[in-house]
Scaffold this active site. Structure first.
Site, PDB file in Angstrom:
ATOM      1  N   HIS A 166       3.318  -2.582   4.772  1.00  0.00           N
ATOM      2  CA  HIS A 166       3.899  -3.892   5.068  1.00  0.00           C
ATOM      3  C   HIS A 166       4.641  -4.416   3.839  1.00  0.00           C
ATOM      4  O   HIS A 166       4.023  -5.051   2.981  1.00  0.00           O
ATOM      5  CB  HIS A 166       2.788  -4.887   5.417  1.00  0.00           C
ATOM      6  N   CYS A 188       4.939  -0.901  10.217  1.00  0.00           N
ATOM      7  CA  CYS A 188       3.609  -0.445  10.611  1.00  0.00           C
ATOM      8  C   CYS A 188       3.633   0.068  12.052  1.00  0.00           C
ATOM      9  O   CYS A 188       4.174   1.125  12.300  1.00  0.00           O
ATOM     10  CB  CYS A 188       2.560  -1.526  10.366  1.00  0.00           C
ATOM     11  N   GLU A 198       6.488  -6.854   3.575  1.00  0.00           N
ATOM     12  CA  GLU A 198       6.624  -8.321   3.578  1.00  0.00           C
ATOM     13  C   GLU A 198       5.622  -9.006   2.651  1.00  0.00           C
ATOM     14  O   GLU A 198       5.892 -10.093   2.149  1.00  0.00           O
ATOM     15  CB  GLU A 198       6.485  -8.873   5.006  1.00  0.00           C
TER      16      GLU A 198
HETATM   17  N1  GLN Z   1      -2.087  -0.227  15.399  1.00  0.00           N
HETATM   18  C1  GLN Z   1      -1.515   0.522  14.333  1.00  0.00           C
HETATM   19  C2  GLN Z   1      -2.575   1.182  13.456  1.00  0.00           C
HETATM   20  O1  GLN Z   1      -3.700   0.788  13.482  1.00  0.00           O
HETATM   21  C3  GLN Z   1      -0.587  -0.325  13.503  1.00  0.00           C
HETATM   22  C4  GLN Z   1      -1.256  -1.433  12.763  1.00  0.00           C
HETATM   23  C5  GLN Z   1      -0.296  -2.464  12.247  1.00  0.00           C
HETATM   24  O2  GLN Z   1       0.827  -2.598  12.712  1.00  0.00           O
HETATM   25  N2  GLN Z   1      -0.734  -3.256  11.274  1.00  0.00           N
HETATM   26  O3  GLN Z   1      -2.265   2.077  12.708  1.00  0.00           O
END
Ligand code: GLN
Length: 535
Positions: free
Chosen positions: A510, A384, A512
């Site tokens: 994600h 992310c 995970e």
């Molecule tokens: N801050 C980033 C976004 O909003 C990544 C978010 C995250 O890592 N869950 O896209």
């Protein structure tokens, strides 16, 4: 068969492992052939965990349907190998919001709206809704916090009522409480448990079983006392002492007969549990001999619970490769503030994971870590925010776009390689407004991610507002950063990889959240097997 309910309460202290106990009992019942689901009740006024600081609350767990939930749902999904819905996390905030909305619409027809019965009815409705929508044989309901908390009272009252309404043999109450050891004498003290059972009874709930959390196995004398003062037979008191890994807890409780006891109390046939593959998984976890060092670069590294699902995903993959993961926690903001040399910080790591996150603090430390991994060809997984910063690093240092950044951090960057998702413009409310939940992703044939997943179409869970700016894709690709996965809806960048490396992957979703003990997530498997090839 109507659904049966298992209510799990906690005593003495919070964070004694109610979530693991709930998930473990669920597994024991599932292993007997029953369908099981689990609900977490969080007696706070936040509508969901999405707006909560991971430092205080631990990770925000994201469900398939885009719920931002308590991390206990992660335990449930991992132990039960199922996907849950956002409805499996009930908070005080949701309950009150619904009741107050109904009041404003005039639905209560002039009645005085009260905690009992209106709030308690709404709590029961939500629990039963999960039962009817899932059709599960058994619904486990874990009540967060500790018996005696003011916040928890309406929930416990709802439990008391449900036990009567569902009738004998259809519900079970399990109380998980801490048994401390007095350091002076080394004696296990049961008085706190006795008090918390009394408190539970005062509310009108007689527990059917006590799970005593303790450092060492519960001594016979302590067990006898707990049974006596809880009005329970001794075989209804279970010892949940510290074990090497949380995945052993179901086996520990099964040995003591919790599965059979729960089944018989619920009037269910006690079938022979099939725990074979679980036992094998635990054995693999414990028998692993080769160490692999994984650097975890983030900004909430002081509270490891902030990244719980990633830690577990690494463990799942490690178990299947018979590796012992050694985590090297790297606080990215320290690389910046203490001007640490990233080479010193990361030297010797066999894999680098740059963790999800938000905001400026630590971002340059993460970018330095990504550069280290890229230049030294250390297997790298950016998740992310970690993926977004990998794109920033690549744009700056390989493509040569000086000052490239994410507009989350630098709205005036000359090269906004990461930018707000189009649909996010105009959104001002923070709660529940990110791009959330599972979306289908098409993988590019011939890419590393395609090989790892072994198929073209996958679905992974998301939680973000920013994405790779499509304007820069050509430039990034021309310098060797391949876009290896795009969303089905509109071709957003979901995965990037750097083909010059054995393993260098950025993942916008994600992965995970979908890793399971018996089905590790492909990207973590790929990362760790690449890590074993590093000297
Ligand atoms: N801050 C980033 C976004 O909003 C990544 C978010 C995250 O890592 N869950 O896209």
């Amino acid at each position: 068969m109507p659904s049966k309910y298992v209510f799990v309460t906690g005593g003495v202290l919070s964070s004694v492992g109610k979530g693991i106990t709930t998930a473990s009992l669920g597994l024991l019942l599932k292993a007997r052939g029953y369908s099981v689901t689990a609900i977490k009740i969080d007696p706070y006024l936040n509508v969901d965990a999405g707006t909560m600081n991971p430092y205080m609350h631990g990770e925000v767990y994201v469900t398939e349907d885009g719920g931002e939930t308590d991390l206990d749902l992660g335990h449930y999904e991992r132990f039960l190998h199922i996907n849950l819905s956002k409805k499996n996390n009930i908070t005080t905030g949701q309950v009150y919001m619904r009741v107050i909305d109904a009041e404003r619409r005039g639905e209560y027809l002039g009645q005085t709206v009260q905690i009992i019965p209106h709030i308690t009815n709404e709590i029961k409705r939500r629990i039963r809704e999960v039962a009817s929508e899932t059709g599960a044989d058994i619904i486990l309901v874990e009540i967060g916090g500790t018996v005696g908390d003011i916040e928890g009272q309406p929930f416990l009252e709802a439990v008391r009522q449900m036990r009567i309404e569902e009738g004998p043999g259809n519900t079970l109450s399990i109380h998980v409480a801490l048994v401390p050891i007095l350091s002076v004498t080394g004696e296990q003290k049961t008085k706190p448990v006795q008090h918390s059972v009394q408190e539970l009874r005062r509310i009108g709930i007689q527990p059917d079983a006590i799970v005593a959390r303790c450092k060492r196995p519960l001594e016979p004398e302590a067990k006898r006392k707990i049974a006596l003062y809880s009005s329970l037979p001794e075989h209804a008191v279970f010892s949940s002492h510290d074990v090497e890994t949380v995945y052993e807890v179901p086996l520990l409780l099964e040995e003591q007969g919790l599965g059979s006891y729960a089944a018989s109390k619920l009037g269910l046939e006690d079938r022979r549990p099939d725990l074979e593959s679980w036992r094998e998984f635990v054995a693999r976890l414990k028998d692993a001999s080769r160490r692999v060092e994984v650097a975890m670069v983030g900004k909430y590294t002081r509270l490891k619970d902030s990244y719980m699902s990633i830690v577990e995903a690494v463990k799942h993959a490690a178990a299947s490769l018979r590796l012992i993961p050694a985590f090297r926690w790297v606080e990215a903001s320290r690389i910046e503030s203490e001007k640490l040399d990233v080479d010193d910080v990361l030297r010797g790591s066999q894999a680098v994971i740059v963790l999800p996150g938000f905001g400026a603090r630590g971002s340059e430390g993460k970018i330095d870590s990504i550069r280290y991994a890229r230049e030294n060809k250390i297997p790298f997984l950016g998740i992310c925010y970690g993926m977004q910063l990998a794109v920033v690093e690549f744009a700056r240092n390989v493509v040569g776009l000086r000052g490239a950044h994410s507009t989350e951090i630098d709205p005036h960057t000359p090269y906004p390689v990461i930018d707000l998702l189009a649909e996010q413009h105009g959104i001002s409310r923070l709660g529940g407004t990110m791009r959330l939940g599972a979306y289908p992703i098409r993988l590019v044939k011939g890419s590393l991610v395609y090989r790892l997943y072994g198929k073209e179409l996958v679905a992974e869970r998301h939680r973000h507002r920013y994405e790779v700016n499509p304007r820069f894709i050509d430039k990034l690709e021309a310098s060797g950063l391949m876009v290896s996965g795009v969303s089905e809806d509109g071709g957003r960048v979901e995965f990037v990889e750097y083909r010059e490396h054995d393993f260098y992957v950025g993942s916008q979703p994600h992965p995970e959240f979908k890793s399971r003990p018996l089905e590790p997530a492909p990207l973590f498997l790929g990362l760790l097997s690449a890590a074993t090839r590093v000297g």
